[in-house]
Design a protein around this motif. Sequence first.
Motif, mmCIF file in Angstrom:
data_model
loop_
_atom_site.group_PDB
_atom_site.id
_atom_site.type_symbol
_atom_site.label_atom_id
_atom_site.label_comp_id
_atom_site.label_asym_id
_atom_site.label_seq_id
_atom_site.Cartn_x
_atom_site.Cartn_y
_atom_site.Cartn_z
ATOM 1 N N ASP A 61 5.788 0.938 -6.661
ATOM 2 C CA ASP A 61 5.364 2.052 -7.507
ATOM 3 C C ASP A 61 5.523 3.387 -6.775
ATOM 4 O O ASP A 61 6.015 4.364 -7.327
ATOM 5 N N ASP A 115 9.131 4.688 -6.288
ATOM 6 C CA ASP A 115 9.765 5.257 -7.478
ATOM 7 C C ASP A 115 9.390 6.714 -7.701
ATOM 8 O O ASP A 115 9.929 7.366 -8.583
ATOM 9 N N ASP A 168 19.877 6.450 -7.070
ATOM 10 C CA ASP A 168 19.212 5.163 -6.872
ATOM 11 C C ASP A 168 20.207 4.172 -6.292
ATOM 12 O O ASP A 168 21.385 4.220 -6.620
#
Lengths: 282, 313, 349
Positions: free
Chosen positions: C240, C243, B52
């Motif tokens: 959303d 992710d 990430d």
Amino acid sequence: MSVVELPATADTTSRTRKAGRGVVWWSAATVVVLAALVFIPGLLAPGDPYTLDIGNRFTGPQSGNLFGTDDAGRDILSRVIHGARYSIGSAVLIITVAVVVGTIYGSLAAWYGGILDRLLMRTVDVFLAFPYLVFAMAVAASLGRGLTSTIVALSLLWWPSYARMIRGQVKSILNDYHIRAATTLGARRGQILRWHVIPHTYSQLLVRLTLDIGNALVALTGLAFLGLGATPPLPEWGRMVADSKQFALTAWWYAVFPGAVIFLTVLNFVLLGEALRKRSTS
Amino acid sequence: MVEDLTVTYPGAGRPAVKGVSLEIESGRTLAVVGESGSGKTTLALALAGLLDRRARRRASRLEINGENLLAARRRRWRQLRRTDISFIFQSPINSWNPTRTMIAQVRDAMSAAGHAGRMPELLDLLGRVGFEDPERRLADLPHQLSGGMLQRVSIAVAVIIEPALLIADEPTSALDSTVQSEILAILAELRSEADLAMLIISHDLSVVARVADDVMVLYGGKVVEQGAQAAVLGSAVHPYTRGLLDSVPRLDRDRKTPLPSMEPGHLPAAGCPFAPRCRLVVDDCRRAEPELIPVDATLAACPPAASSTLIAT
Amino acid sequence: MAIIQYPPSFGAGRLARFVKGVVWLLLVVLVAVSITFALSRIVPADPARLAAGLEAGPEQVERVRQDMGLDDPVMVQYVRYIAGLVRGDFGDSIRTRGPILDDVVEALPASIELIVVSFAIFASLGILAGIIWAYWPRGVHAILLRAVAVAGSAVPVFWVGLLLQIVLAARLGWFPVAGNLNHAAAGIAEVTGAGLLDALIARSPPAMWEAARVLFLPVMTIVIHNIALTIALMRSSLADQLDREYVRAARARGLSEWRVVMVDALRNALNPVVTMLGLQLGWLLGGVVIVEVIFSWPGIGLYAFSSFQAFDYNAIMAITVLATAGFVLVNALVGQIYPLLDPRIREAR
Ligand SMILES: Nc1ncnc2c1ncn2[C@@H]1O[C@H](COP(=O)(O)OP(=O)(O)OP(=O)(O)O)[C@@H](O)[C@H]1O
Ligand code: SF4
Ligand SMILES: [Mg+2]
């Protein structure tokens, strides 16, 4: 009346959570102030909202008239304070009617299920397929001018969405284990609904209510702006902005202050609703 | 290879991966084992530049094919993933966009890697890994295919670029057991054909026994034991590894001893991460973090166990 | 308002779905008409009195009442009205004394121009801003976009309109205070009635500039309010998707960020946004009334406003019918977009 449902932001770090709590306190305090305006405007307003003073028309903001005066020389601040009763009061009334009707209707549909449920919900679908604002205008206009027709029109428009929401909630809770447990323990159906089902829907309902009071206020004042609402001399906020329109180019304060109060009130409900939602989901 | 890799997610108290060093020579397979949350996936993602954006990564060395990647930018990592690094994910159904056909996504991947012209070859390869009738079935959406089928596509797309490093993050744990062993067989075969380094993550020791040359055991983000497969599985030193081995049901033993359970997320702030669950724990364990030290054929981060093993021999 | 599932629970078959859609449309319109009709007959206001004019004596009012059929039983009037609708006859306006349909046809282009331009702007800008916010969630722009999203959704349209009018038109004089494009003054022919389009047809850049200037404030008023919801929903929907594991997997296969975000994730994220844009059109049909009133924009909204004022009940009902039909149709069209975005729906049908 758009539907203000800002999606909850994903990040729930401790800092934003703390900020969220601040918002809740601030907005709640503002709600108390607004309630005071609704219930005891006479004690808070500096002057009388109806006293005409033609010699004193269109004075800009100054110490005696913080928000200036209108085309009849009335004090705009006093009118705004007294107007809270009509604007916020009506918005709350609309949502209350919508919730009560929607809750009864939605619970009935969920409770009995089957054909009745299908029939009731299809009716709701029909209502939800209306272009809401136009429909409210048409209804308010058909009923004739006045605050009451606007309240009726908007209530007529608003209950179906609550009916659908409550039905969904009740349905999912009815499938919940402890309801089944309660039924096996021999609780009567009405008791179950009263003590188990309804409290469960509260938190979601609270968020929705908060946002919707803001939405109703926008819708109500919007209709009033079109002349479909309170009639003179009531100091309803939307009506005041409507009256100010023809003087907008000369007396800016007449349009700016009542409108700003509407904006800030709605903003307050939006922020409060959003903060409540964040808390209920985290 | 990496040296002293540490990855921290924002908002987390302790790093998800802490001070990990590893090296995989091409032609060899390293298996990373450890329970859920031990940092296996984080380690693998760091090696492919897929962490990430918010995750913090530190390391003293990070190289692939001899290229220093410590300061590599996202563009470079992407280039590497097109030519040198492949990744196979744990959940086949979540590895593909649910609303696009497989063929469209496979084409995207092929053309990204610059192999748009090699579709026929890919279809061949798919046939070889047991994906029947690829022309027709690839026209389907992901949810119309089984997990095993989807994972075969992932594998084919991963190996067709002939990567230097193939990372497979629990490639079989979402599949049922017969499909599991088919997929493992395919991976082992492809590995033996190609000259690539493979990192396979698993918490299933039977998988490790089948495919790995070397094994690394992670606990709480730290390497607790590391060594050749036979050594780690055969004569483990670290109490956690031994507990792991003992908890596997085996034919030659009549009962399994489960590890003492622990609430997830409860790891000590200092000292050995395994201390709260360890039977051999001594006071020293809670003070300093144990270093990896050579014991027998493996490296283990447990001084008490190391000294007792040394005395015993 | 809850998201409308449109059309509700349809079975298989293209034709069956189409027929059901038409039946649904008729049903919704019929209910809307019936409610408005019923309400307009239980109110104290007397259309005949209004139609006859202030100076009319009682006999005159009576005559007008007979002419208009207002002394027939309500059910007869209702059936007569519905029968008229079926023939495409909306009746005559009390105010303009001409067929309502003519009035509507004349006012429609200006409104459509306003709605289409505003919608195009807030939908595209809102989607774009939502994407940027979702992809780069931190930074000054994120704070700014959040402020726009919250404030824009709370601000009353009529107030924004007045403020823009006071500041940008009256004080600064950058834009005309009110009104539509004056075709004659701009030297172009009135072909469609929509200023921008007529200027385009006449290939006259100065007229186009003028048309855009006239459009600017009303369009901006609508955009400020509506863009808020689009931005907020686009952001949360795309965030959303970003992710999800498939996004990481696509990156692992070496796909470019553009392809990952704009092809894979965005397509999946658009579905709820499209639904909401359809619903926002429902708001727009009403919101345009407010905006047209502020800026004296001679469209259907201004016509509706004048009809409300005059209690011109035939016109009010005509507008209800047309707006309802338009809204249902738009949402039906929106329903056709889902399968394009998500083939799983197509397959389920
Ligand atoms: N994107 C993320 N953001 C924040 N924390 C994360 C993130 N991904 C993982 N973590 C945390 O990092 C730690 C290690 O997670 P990781 O996914 O690497 O474990 P794992 O060994 O792969 O577990 P599993 O066997 O369940 O896949 C966990 O505590 C997890 O909660
Ligand atoms: S270092 Fe101490 S606590 Fe950690 S595994 Fe070894 S004996 Fe147990
Ligand atoms: Mg993992």
